[in-house]
Every structure is written in C-alpha cells, then in structure tokens.
Design a protein around this motif. Structure first.
Motif, PDB file in Angstrom:
ATOM      1  N   VAL A  61      -5.430  -4.899  -1.710  1.00  0.00           N
ATOM      2  CA  VAL A  61      -5.329  -4.613  -3.473  1.00  0.00           C
ATOM      3  C   VAL A  61      -6.202  -3.236  -3.679  1.00  0.00           C
ATOM      4  CG1 VAL A  61      -7.112  -5.184  -4.345  1.00  0.00           C
ATOM      5  CG2 VAL A  61      -6.792  -6.646  -3.776  1.00  0.00           C
ATOM      6  N   TYR A  62      -7.012  -2.871  -3.589  1.00  0.00           N
ATOM      7  CA  TYR A  62      -7.809  -1.024  -3.447  1.00  0.00           C
ATOM      8  C   TYR A  62      -7.395  -0.408  -3.296  1.00  0.00           C
ATOM      9  CZ  TYR A  62     -11.947  -2.363  -5.338  1.00  0.00           C
ATOM     10  OH  TYR A  62     -13.023  -2.964  -6.554  1.00  0.00           O
ATOM     11  N   ILE A  66      -4.929  -0.197  -6.901  1.00  0.00           N
ATOM     12  CA  ILE A  66      -5.554  -0.073  -8.071  1.00  0.00           C
ATOM     13  C   ILE A  66      -5.153   1.425  -7.656  1.00  0.00           C
ATOM     14  CG2 ILE A  66      -7.738   0.176  -8.846  1.00  0.00           C
ATOM     15  CD1 ILE A  66      -8.459  -2.533  -8.103  1.00  0.00           C
ATOM     16  N   LEU A  69      -1.946   3.059  -9.094  1.00  0.00           N
ATOM     17  CA  LEU A  69      -1.981   2.150 -10.749  1.00  0.00           C
ATOM     18  C   LEU A  69      -2.909   3.467 -10.912  1.00  0.00           C
ATOM     19  CD1 LEU A  69      -3.051  -1.315 -11.814  1.00  0.00           C
ATOM     20  CD2 LEU A  69      -1.237   0.191 -12.125  1.00  0.00           C
ATOM     21  N   LEU A 148      -6.927 -16.026 -15.330  1.00  0.00           N
ATOM     22  CA  LEU A 148      -7.625 -14.590 -15.728  1.00  0.00           C
ATOM     23  C   LEU A 148      -6.197 -12.997 -15.553  1.00  0.00           C
ATOM     24  CD1 LEU A 148      -9.906 -12.814 -16.133  1.00  0.00           C
ATOM     25  CD2 LEU A 148      -9.848 -12.590 -14.034  1.00  0.00           C
ATOM     26  N   LEU A 149      -5.869 -13.566 -14.232  1.00  0.00           N
ATOM     27  CA  LEU A 149      -5.106 -12.391 -13.740  1.00  0.00           C
ATOM     28  C   LEU A 149      -3.273 -12.774 -14.844  1.00  0.00           C
ATOM     29  CD1 LEU A 149      -5.194 -12.295  -9.686  1.00  0.00           C
ATOM     30  CD2 LEU A 149      -6.116 -10.676 -11.641  1.00  0.00           C
ATOM     31  N   ALA A 152      -4.481 -10.898 -17.616  1.00  0.00           N
ATOM     32  CA  ALA A 152      -4.402  -9.073 -17.273  1.00  0.00           C
ATOM     33  C   ALA A 152      -3.090  -8.971 -17.733  1.00  0.00           C
ATOM     34  CB  ALA A 152      -5.602  -8.997 -16.054  1.00  0.00           C
ATOM     35  N   ALA A 156      -1.847  -5.832 -20.554  1.00  0.00           N
ATOM     36  CA  ALA A 156      -1.398  -4.673 -19.723  1.00  0.00           C
ATOM     37  C   ALA A 156       0.106  -4.562 -20.429  1.00  0.00           C
ATOM     38  CB  ALA A 156      -1.247  -5.141 -18.523  1.00  0.00           C
ATOM     39  N   MET A 159      -0.185  -3.773 -24.000  1.00  0.00           N
ATOM     40  CA  MET A 159      -1.551  -3.262 -24.718  1.00  0.00           C
ATOM     41  C   MET A 159      -0.340  -1.536 -24.210  1.00  0.00           C
ATOM     42  SD  MET A 159      -4.958  -2.565 -24.263  1.00  0.00           S
ATOM     43  CE  MET A 159      -5.196  -3.589 -22.691  1.00  0.00           C
TER      44      MET A 159
ATOM     45  N   ALA B  69     -11.941  -6.831 -10.303  1.00  0.00           N
ATOM     46  CA  ALA B  69     -11.364  -5.647 -10.401  1.00  0.00           C
ATOM     47  C   ALA B  69     -10.131  -4.804 -10.534  1.00  0.00           C
ATOM     48  CB  ALA B  69     -12.438  -4.680  -9.120  1.00  0.00           C
ATOM     49  N   ALA B  70      -9.321  -5.835 -10.337  1.00  0.00           N
ATOM     50  CA  ALA B  70      -7.750  -5.712 -10.106  1.00  0.00           C
ATOM     51  C   ALA B  70      -8.271  -5.471 -11.554  1.00  0.00           C
ATOM     52  CB  ALA B  70      -6.786  -6.987  -9.013  1.00  0.00           C
ATOM     53  N   ALA B  71      -7.758  -6.522 -12.218  1.00  0.00           N
ATOM     54  CA  ALA B  71      -8.164  -7.221 -14.149  1.00  0.00           C
ATOM     55  C   ALA B  71      -8.112  -5.837 -14.674  1.00  0.00           C
ATOM     56  CB  ALA B  71      -8.031  -8.197 -13.976  1.00  0.00           C
ATOM     57  N   ALA B  73      -8.607  -3.209 -13.806  1.00  0.00           N
ATOM     58  CA  ALA B  73      -7.771  -1.829 -13.539  1.00  0.00           C
ATOM     59  C   ALA B  73      -6.758  -1.945 -14.009  1.00  0.00           C
ATOM     60  CB  ALA B  73      -7.678  -1.593 -12.075  1.00  0.00           C
ATOM     61  N   VAL B  74      -6.243  -3.294 -14.515  1.00  0.00           N
ATOM     62  CA  VAL B  74      -4.485  -3.320 -14.724  1.00  0.00           C
ATOM     63  C   VAL B  74      -5.261  -2.859 -16.200  1.00  0.00           C
ATOM     64  CG1 VAL B  74      -3.151  -4.179 -15.372  1.00  0.00           C
ATOM     65  CG2 VAL B  74      -3.906  -4.363 -13.362  1.00  0.00           C
ATOM     66  N   ILE B  75      -6.147  -3.434 -17.117  1.00  0.00           N
ATOM     67  CA  ILE B  75      -6.602  -3.532 -18.476  1.00  0.00           C
ATOM     68  C   ILE B  75      -7.010  -1.437 -19.182  1.00  0.00           C
ATOM     69  CG2 ILE B  75      -7.852  -4.210 -20.661  1.00  0.00           C
ATOM     70  CD1 ILE B  75      -5.694  -6.091 -19.831  1.00  0.00           C
ATOM     71  N   LEU B  77      -6.252   1.030 -17.363  1.00  0.00           N
ATOM     72  CA  LEU B  77      -5.098   2.090 -17.297  1.00  0.00           C
ATOM     73  C   LEU B  77      -4.760   1.924 -18.653  1.00  0.00           C
ATOM     74  CD1 LEU B  77      -4.723   2.933 -13.278  1.00  0.00           C
ATOM     75  CD2 LEU B  77      -5.154   3.880 -15.227  1.00  0.00           C
TER      76      LEU B  77
END
Lengths: 171, 100
Positions: A61-62, A66, A69, A148-149, A152, A156, A159, B69-71, B73-75, B77
C-alpha cells in the motif's frame, strides 16, 4: 547481543536518518525517495514485531501505492510555468524547539510508564487469525472501509478532473 | 526481543520528525509526506503494543488505519493538484483565499 537486537538498531537508524533526509532535503524527489527508505524500514520493524501480514501490506500500500501517487504529484506540480520558492523552510527555530520538547515529553512518558507485558513466547503466522477476525468480529468496519475507499476514489476523480466553464459542463 | 520502550521511543522520534516537517516546510507535497510519516509512527506504536501483549487486535486496527491512510493520500493529492491548477504553485504560504 542477539540478532534481533542488532537488526532493530540497524533498521531504526535507517528509518530515522531517512526521515531526517526527507524533512530537510531541498529537492522534492530526494524527499520522496527518502520516504521510500523510511517506509521500508518501518515494514522491516513490523516483521521484527511478528506482524508479517501488516509488513507485506505496508510494502504494497505505502511503497507500491501511496509513494507512486506522491511521485505523480511531484511530477504534475513541478512542470511548466511554476513559481519557484524563495526559501524552502519557514519558522525553523520555534518549530525545532517545540518539537524537541514534544519528543522529550513523549519519550519520558513512554519510558516512565510501567507497561504490562504478556509474552506468549514463540508466535505463529498471523494471517489466518487476522482473516478470521476480519470476517467475524470486525466485519462491519471492514465493509465501512470498503465504502470509504469507494467514496475516496469518486471524490478524487471529481476533484482532479478539470471542471471549467469553457467545456460546457462536460467532465 | 528488544524492550518495548525502544520501539515506543523510535515511534516518538519518527512522529516528532513528522511534526518538524509539517511545521517548517512550505511545499504542500512535502507536508503531505510528513503526515504519512506521522501515521506510520503511530502504526508502529500500535504494532509494538500488539506484539508485546500477544494480541492480534492491534494489527486489525493498523489495517484499518492503513486503508484510511490510502484514502487520505488519494484525496490529499487531488486537493494539492486542484490548488496547483488555481495558484500555479504548491507553496502553502500562497494558499490564503480563505484567510481573514
């Protein structure tokens, strides 16, 4: 000294020095790569703490998600007609005094507290137990995290897509 | 095994390095990376408590914290890129539209 102790000190030094490089480096790309070493060091510490599944997830994940990203963000925001920064740091003195005080307070509190430790000796892999708990006791938070994901991702996309007046509301 | 104090002290140091970064850096992306570092520090302390108590529930908490944390990060950025489109800069000192 035991092998785990030596490994702990090694990874602790790697993690802390990479974090320091990340914070104080002038170059954003150097910061991002230092963050990668920090995350890998933390994953190695997870392995030392018998959390094999969490360590693998941390790497996926990290480091795999991330960080990529963040590198995309770096590349998207350092192109073309950008304004350069006059100084890369602000408020250096008050911030360092405050955070050194916070670090001393935290470490003092951690060392002074008498933590109750139950050592269960040799441990097995945690994947099976984690799976049983996720699908049993913690199934509702698991579903909530999935929703939640999804939210998100939709947020994203909304936005970061350009919503300007000259394309007639089309996204 | 190393004593738990060492892991907690390491977690505290990582968290404070994150605080320094959030306070002193002007680039929004570096601030964002420092927030990730602070999340990692807290996860490390949760994992060490879980290991020294012989209880796997702490790892479940870290798993949820990872997904949040992943969510985040996406929002985060997406917000940074939206700010960059408006300001042509990711300098957080220039984001003062809502400042009184």
């Amino acid at each position: 000294m035991e092998l785990t102790t030596i490994l702990f000190y090694l990874f602790a030094i790697v993690t802390i020095s990479a974090a320091a490089v990340m914070v104080f480096s002038k170059n954003i790309v150097h910061s991002a790569f230092a963050l990668m070493f920090t995350l890998i060091g933390v994953a190695a510490l997870y392995v030392l703490l018998y959390a094999d599944f969490i360590a693998a997830t941390q790497l996926l994940v990290y480091v795999g998600g991330i960080l990529i990203l963040i590198l995309f963000g770096v590349m998207l925001t350092t192109q073309g007609r950008t304004f350069s920064f006059k100084t890369s740091t602000v408020n250096l003195t008050p911030a360092s005094i405050l955070s050194v005080a916070a670090a001393l307070l935290l470490i003092y509190a951690f060392v002074q507290t008498d933590w109750k430790i139950t050592d269960s000796g040799v441990r097995d892999e945690t994947v099976h137990e984690l799976g049983m708990m996720l699908m049993g006791e913690y199934v509702l938070p698991f579903i909530a995290v999935g929703v939640l994901l999804l939210i998100a991702i939709i947020g994203a996309i909304l936005m970061s897509t350009r919503l300007s007046a000259n394309n007639d509301g089309e996204v | 095994m190393v004593e738990i104090d060492w892991y907690l002290a390491l977690s505290a140091i990582l968290f404070t390095i994150g605080i320094v970064g959030v306070l002193i850096r002007r680039n929004a992306i570096v601030v964002f990376m420092c927030v990730e570092l602070m999340l990692n520090a807290v996860n490390l302390s949760l994992i060490s408590f879980s290991a020294y108590h012989g209880d796997v529930s702490g790892q479940i908490l870290v798993l949820f914290s990872l997904s949040v944390a992943a969510a985040e990060a996406v929002i985060g950025l997406a917000i940074i890129i939206a700010i960059f489109r408006n300001n042509l800069s990711v300098d957080i000192m220039k984001v003062n539209l809502l400042r009184w």
